[in-house]
Design an enzyme around this catalytic site. Structure first.
Site: not given
Ligand code: NDP
Ligand code: OXD
Length: 316
Positions: A231, A279
């Site tokens: 993350r 991502h």
């Protein structure tokens, strides 16, 4: 069809993919789309969510189980008014395999100097660069969960020396492992650091100037490399940019960012030694997600324990 067995779908994924997957999913159950603001969700017991609509829990007060559309659950645990019900995260072979492909690809890319050769190609430069072998490099995997362990195994197959770090010590054949207290030694041994950590209070900002400065500085690549697909909130981007600019780090591969999408003005886009992906290291396969949710609901309704339930105290 009774709305008690209904499943709410609230996934900010590609709409066409969700629609196509729903054609063959949840047979015999009502599917309720939270995006339809007029839809009555009041009787539903289950919801499958990825970055859900505000107010979902007021509209669906009888939820019994919440399913995350992804492996990470930081997007769920930070929701206002989150009810005290089990949260099941998505664990899936294909997601795991594709993450390991991305990790191996990035490690090999830095090993074989892909960023430098890409620059040379753009500049029409013909120059051979040094060529160490995978075994000459130690890859340190931070986070030895489902994704970290599979990545470690596949990096081993490629010949890398692999070490791993997690909160609680793991026993993994052929991989030297460290627990939370062993961070200093672990970091000092890593030529390439791979982040596969969930975002929690403890891991927020963990990839910072202090940590980058402690990575091995005299390895076969010359400078250490940072790779993150966990993350973005775990990396301090100011520190990362400074470390890349001053040569504390020789390169990076980044799939996740403090703010997504990455701003068009971010320096990362234009750094020759940085590989950026949006991502996309391992997106959830929506069909597999729905199969997984159906399987878990069947277990739940048969009185069997749910699998991959999030530990709210640890935050993952
Ligand atoms: P798991 O829950 O299986 O594993 C998490 C690992 O992190 C565990 O080894 C855990 O330690 C370790 N960990 C957690 N907190 C700490 C801490 N404070 N200190 C040390 N170690 C810690 O998760 P997954 O492997 O399935 O997924 C990891 C993350 O990858 C997800 O949370 C998500 O954020 C990200 N992800 C990113 C994707 C992408 O496309 N970029 C796709 C899918 C996931 P322990 O084993 O001791 O509990
Ligand atoms: C996930 C992700 O958590 O795609 O699954 O980031």
């Amino acid at each position: 069809m009774s709305s008690e067995n209904a499943v709410i779908i609230d996934l900010k994924f590609e709409r066409r993919e969700v629609d196509a997957a729903l054609e063959r999913a949840f047979t015999g159950r009502q599917v309720l789309r939270a995006a339809d603001r007029d839809q009555d969700l009041s009787e539903a017991r289950y919801a499958v969510v990825w970055k859900p609509e505000a107010g979902l829990f007021q509209r669906a007060p009888k939820l019994e189980v919440l399913f995350s559309g992804g492996a990470g659950v930081d997007h769920v645990l930070t929701l206002p008014d989150l009810p005290d019900i089990p949260i099941v995260r998505f664990v899936d072979d294909s997601l795991t395999t594709r993450m390991s492909e991305w990790v191996v690809l990035q490690c090999l890319s830095h090993l074989r100097q892909v960023p430098a050769y890409s620059k040379q190609q753009r500049e029409h430069v013909w120059r051979e660069l040094s060529q160490p072998e995978a075994k000459d490099l130690t890859v340190g995997v931070m986070g030895l969960g489902v994704l970290g362990q599979d990545s470690a195994a596949k990096l081993k197959v490629m010949g890398f020396d692999v070490i791993g770090w997690s909160r609680r010590k793991k026993e993994i054949e052929g991989v030297e492992t460290f627990d939370a207290n062993g961070l200093d030694e672990f970091v000092s041994r890593a030529d390439i650091l791979v982040g596969l950590l969930p975002l929690t209070e403890e891991t927020r900002g963990i990839f910072n100037a202090s940590l980058f400065g402690r990575l091995r500085q005299d390895g076969a690549l010359g400078k250490p490399v940072f790779i993150n697909a966990g993350r973005g909130g775990s990396q301090v981007e100011q520190d990362l940019i400074a470390a890349l600019r001053t040569g504390v780090l020789g390169g990076a591969s980044l799939d996740v960012f403090e703010v997504e999408p990455l701003a068009p003005g971010s320096p990362f886009w234009d750094m020759d030694n940085v590989i950026v992906t949006p991502h996309a290291a391992s997106a959830s396969d929506v069909r597999a997600l729905f199969r997984n949710v159906e399987h878990q609901i069947v277990r739940y309704e048969a009185g069997e324990p749910l699998q991959h339930v999030v530990d709210r105290k640890s935050g993952y």
